[in-house]
Design a protein around this motif. Structure first.
Motif, PDB file in Angstrom:
ATOM      1  N   UNK A 149       0.859  -1.180   0.000  1.00 14.70           N
ATOM      2  CA  UNK A 149       0.000   0.000   0.000  1.00 14.70           C
ATOM      3  C   UNK A 149       0.898   1.233   0.000  1.00 14.70           C
ATOM      4  N   UNK A 150       0.342   2.342  -0.442  1.00 14.41           N
ATOM      5  CA  UNK A 150       1.083   3.590  -0.548  1.00 14.41           C
ATOM      6  C   UNK A 150       1.160   4.269   0.812  1.00 14.41           C
ATOM      7  N   UNK A 151       2.329   4.813   1.138  1.00 11.12           N
ATOM      8  CA  UNK A 151       2.512   5.576   2.367  1.00 11.12           C
ATOM      9  C   UNK A 151       2.970   6.987   2.015  1.00 11.12           C
ATOM     10  N   UNK A 152       2.172   8.000   2.311  1.00 10.34           N
ATOM     11  CA  UNK A 152       2.617   9.378   2.075  1.00 10.34           C
ATOM     12  C   UNK A 152       3.887   9.725   2.854  1.00 10.34           C
ATOM     13  N   UNK A 153       4.056   9.151   4.044  1.00  8.96           N
ATOM     14  CA  UNK A 153       5.263   9.438   4.823  1.00  8.96           C
ATOM     15  C   UNK A 153       6.506   8.849   4.161  1.00  8.96           C
TER      16      UNK A 153
ATOM     17  N   UNK B 121      16.996   5.295   7.506  1.00 13.30           N
ATOM     18  CA  UNK B 121      16.237   5.196   8.760  1.00 13.30           C
ATOM     19  C   UNK B 121      15.966   6.575   9.358  1.00 13.30           C
ATOM     20  N   UNK B 122      16.965   7.449   9.314  1.00 12.39           N
ATOM     21  CA  UNK B 122      16.777   8.803   9.857  1.00 12.39           C
ATOM     22  C   UNK B 122      15.765   9.597   9.036  1.00 12.39           C
TER      23      UNK B 122
ATOM     24  N   UNK C  58       7.910  10.901  10.965  1.00 13.36           N
ATOM     25  CA  UNK C  58       6.983  10.429  11.991  1.00 13.36           C
ATOM     26  C   UNK C  58       6.545   8.988  11.779  1.00 13.36           C
ATOM     27  N   UNK C  59       7.064   8.335  10.754  1.00 11.95           N
ATOM     28  CA  UNK C  59       6.727   6.940  10.459  1.00 11.95           C
ATOM     29  C   UNK C  59       7.477   6.054  11.441  1.00 11.95           C
ATOM     30  N   UNK C  60       6.756   5.227  12.155  1.00 10.79           N
ATOM     31  CA  UNK C  60       7.356   4.291  13.100  1.00 10.79           C
ATOM     32  C   UNK C  60       7.479   2.939  12.395  1.00 10.79           C
TER      33      UNK C  60
ATOM     34  N   UNK D   1       7.631  -1.552   6.729  1.00 15.54           N
ATOM     35  CA  UNK D   1       6.460  -2.061   7.446  1.00 15.54           C
ATOM     36  C   UNK D   1       6.377  -1.279   8.747  1.00 15.54           C
ATOM     37  N   UNK D   2       5.188  -0.806   9.102  1.00 12.89           N
ATOM     38  CA  UNK D   2       5.058  -0.059  10.347  1.00 12.89           C
ATOM     39  C   UNK D   2       5.120  -0.983  11.572  1.00 12.89           C
TER      40      UNK D   2
END
Length: 162
Positions: A54-58, A87-88, A94-96, A160-161
């Motif tokens: 799925x698409x993630x805007x973050x 990673x940084x 704000x993506x965990x 993956x969150x």
């Protein structure tokens, strides 16, 4: 009639939450998911067809930041002195995340319309192909930026969150 209208509204709103924000993002997502839908060899590693992302805007925001950095500095690599590690960059949005990968490219034909050349390049590289096919990843964001000499720098972030 009201019931069907309500169901249609609920269905459309559910789809809208997972859809990329524009046609370019949709093209990126479709290209990645098409690649993942076929079993393939990535170097010496075999991958079965993998579920779609799925698409993630973050993640797209992190990808855009890195593409912009590479285009502005002419430095091609995963770790930019000015923008940090993958990673940084992702964490700054704000993506965990619990798993993370990044693919970068440049030197393909200078046209955003040649997304397929970028995808073929990644699929032809064992490490990039492995990132694309990794079933641990559930989301993707992708972006490009053009340098002053018209080179296009691409970044794809898979994650993956938590």
């Amino acid at each position: 009639m009201v019931y069907y209208l309500l169901m249609l509204i609920l269905l459309l709103s559910a789809c809208a939450q997972k859809a990329p924000p524009d046609n370019q993002a949709r093209a990126f997502l479709d290209a990645v998911n098409l690649a993942r839908s076929t079993a393939r060899e990535c170097g010496t590693q075999s991958f079965a067809a993998t579920p779609p992302l799925t698409w993630s805007p973050q993640l797209a925001q992190a990808a855009q930041a890195h593409s912009d950095y590479m285009a502005q500095t002419g430095k091609f690599g995963h770790e930019g002195i000015g923008d940090g590690t993958p990673a940084e960059r992702v964490s700054r949005t704000g993506y965990s995340w619990r798993s993370l990968g990044e693919n970068i490219a440049w030197g393909q034909p200078s046209s955003i319309l040649d997304l397929q050349a970028v995808m073929q390049g990644w699929l032809g590289s064992p490490g990039h192909c492995s990132n694309l096919m990794n079933p641990a990843f559930t989301q993707v964001g992708m972006a490009w930026s053009t340098s002053s000499d018209d080179r296009i720098y691409w970044t794809q972030v898979l994650a993956a969150p938590r």
